[in-house]
Scaffold this motif. Sequence first.
Motif, short mmCIF file in Angstrom:
data_model
loop_
_atom_site.label_atom_id
_atom_site.label_comp_id
_atom_site.label_asym_id
_atom_site.label_seq_id
_atom_site.Cartn_x
_atom_site.Cartn_y
_atom_site.Cartn_z
N SER A 1 -1.50 -2.82 -10.45
CA SER A 1 -1.95 -1.76 -11.39
C SER A 1 -2.84 -0.77 -10.77
CB SER A 1 -2.98 -2.77 -12.23
OG SER A 1 -4.00 -3.35 -11.81
N GLU A 2 -3.51 -1.04 -9.50
CA GLU A 2 -4.29 -0.17 -8.85
C GLU A 2 -3.39 1.13 -8.23
OE1 GLU A 2 -4.10 -3.40 -7.98
OE2 GLU A 2 -6.12 -4.04 -8.89
N GLN A 3 -2.29 0.78 -8.24
CA GLN A 3 -1.08 1.95 -7.56
C GLN A 3 -0.36 2.39 -8.68
OE1 GLN A 3 -1.98 1.01 -2.97
NE2 GLN A 3 0.23 1.50 -3.73
N THR A 4 -0.55 2.47 -9.96
CA THR A 4 0.22 2.74 -11.20
C THR A 4 -0.51 3.99 -11.84
OG1 THR A 4 1.12 0.35 -11.43
CG2 THR A 4 1.02 2.10 -13.03
N ILE A 5 0.31 5.02 -11.94
CA ILE A 5 0.17 6.20 -12.60
C ILE A 5 0.46 6.49 -13.93
CG2 ILE A 5 -0.24 8.84 -12.34
CD1 ILE A 5 1.27 8.17 -9.41
N ILE A 6 -0.28 6.61 -15.00
CA ILE A 6 0.40 6.64 -16.30
C ILE A 6 0.24 8.39 -16.78
CG2 ILE A 6 0.39 6.05 -18.73
CD1 ILE A 6 1.43 3.81 -16.59
N LYS B 1 0.95 -1.17 0.06
CA LYS B 1 0.00 -0.04 0.08
C LYS B 1 0.81 1.23 -0.13
CE LYS B 1 -4.32 -1.69 2.09
NZ LYS B 1 -5.15 -1.23 0.76
N GLN B 2 2.10 1.09 0.25
CA GLN B 2 3.12 2.32 0.42
C GLN B 2 3.70 2.57 -0.83
OE1 GLN B 2 5.16 0.79 3.77
NE2 GLN B 2 4.45 2.56 5.13
N VAL B 3 3.58 1.60 -1.93
CA VAL B 3 4.47 1.71 -3.08
C VAL B 3 3.40 2.17 -4.46
CG1 VAL B 3 5.79 0.36 -4.77
CG2 VAL B 3 6.07 -0.11 -2.25
N PHE B 4 4.01 3.20 -4.99
CA PHE B 4 3.19 3.74 -6.10
C PHE B 4 4.24 3.67 -7.20
CE2 PHE B 4 0.80 5.21 -2.34
CZ PHE B 4 -0.44 5.26 -2.99
N LEU B 5 3.68 3.42 -8.59
CA LEU B 5 4.58 3.39 -9.62
C LEU B 5 4.01 4.21 -10.53
CD1 LEU B 5 6.87 1.48 -11.05
CD2 LEU B 5 4.93 0.14 -11.96
N MET B 6 5.06 5.03 -11.06
CA MET B 6 4.68 6.10 -12.29
C MET B 6 5.52 5.98 -13.49
SD MET B 6 5.32 9.22 -14.05
CE MET B 6 6.37 10.17 -13.34
N PHE C 1 -3.37 11.67 -7.86
CA PHE C 1 -3.55 10.36 -7.83
C PHE C 1 -2.96 9.77 -6.70
CE2 PHE C 1 -2.09 5.88 -8.27
CZ PHE C 1 -3.05 5.40 -9.13
N LEU C 2 -1.79 10.30 -6.12
CA LEU C 2 -1.23 9.88 -4.70
C LEU C 2 -2.30 10.26 -3.81
CD1 LEU C 2 2.30 11.29 -5.26
CD2 LEU C 2 1.99 8.83 -5.31
N SER C 3 -3.00 11.28 -3.77
CA SER C 3 -3.94 11.65 -2.34
C SER C 3 -4.89 10.96 -2.46
CB SER C 3 -4.13 13.26 -2.75
OG SER C 3 -4.87 13.48 -1.76
#
Length: 355
Positions: A56-61, A30-35, A80-82
Amino acid sequence: MKTIAANCNVFSSDNLLADLEEILAPYTPKQVFLMADEGSQKHCLNLISGVSKFSSEQTIIIKQGDDFKNVQAAVQIWEFLSSHGATRKSILVNVGGGMPCDLGGFCASTFKRGIEFINIPTTILAQVDASLGGKTGMNLGGLKNEIGVFSIAKAVVINSQFLRTLDKDNLLSGFAEMLKHALILDAKSLDSLMSLDFDKPDYDKLQQLICDSIVVKNHFVTEDPKEQGVRKALNFGHTFGHAFETFSMRHNPHPILHGKAVAFGMVCELMLSETKVGLDHNDAKRIYEYINSLYGKFDFSEKDFPELLELMTHDKKNDANGINFTLIPSLGDISINNIGTKEEITDVFRNYLNM
């Protein structure tokens, strides 16, 4: 992983998935985001899809291209992060060329007053150039990197497998910066660089040469963080090169890539080095014939001299005395703050056309 530049947390990875798992071990999923941008999404994310902390739920394109390195894209990332519950203990992993790494680093550094981030540069240019120095930022009002902060990534992970996704032109664009690094400090690596076959690249060999190139840039960044002195060496090839790049943008519907412009600029500045600081003609000739064999020649004519000269007068490296050059008196050595006259520069243009 092997440390390349400890001060900037740059690492060479031979086992990408295992090394990313190790870096991300302290974080929950839950702490890891991918951009990534659209190009990296298409070509690169599959290479790291096996990392357990990515979802995929925490991936920003974001959109691809420097035109989208702007406030709107930054707001997209922040929102997105917020909206996905990112906290000050989150981490943002940026995948792509210089643009997503710069923008993602800036967004991470300003979200909730700063969260950690990792950069995974996927082009040669991003690996040997943008990976060092902690520069992050975005464009504003047509001005490049007008907004930004210096912020060191938790890790910058270098792996040559991403380079398999690049076409030959983009490989060569980044390779020009590697040649530049060899010419200004590490001449012993020139033969290894010049033996690379870009029709059948040896990616393991290329990764080692990229690491050597990063060490060169890190030397200058560490010695002169604010570019008051010796770091100006990194401008070699760029005074002519930026003029060629801008000229191409003005007159060509498909402008030349930055690295190609720098390659053309290095040929011209090798010629200027012969006349102004005594570079041996045979050494210069060997290098610029090699550059010509890889990149061809820049297309301009004598009627374009005034416009190119005008572009060079606006280079940010200039001072009140005139057009400023970094030159090389011998391969692997530098001479900064050389002022070129209009006549000397015109002679170089003429010699280049007649080469």
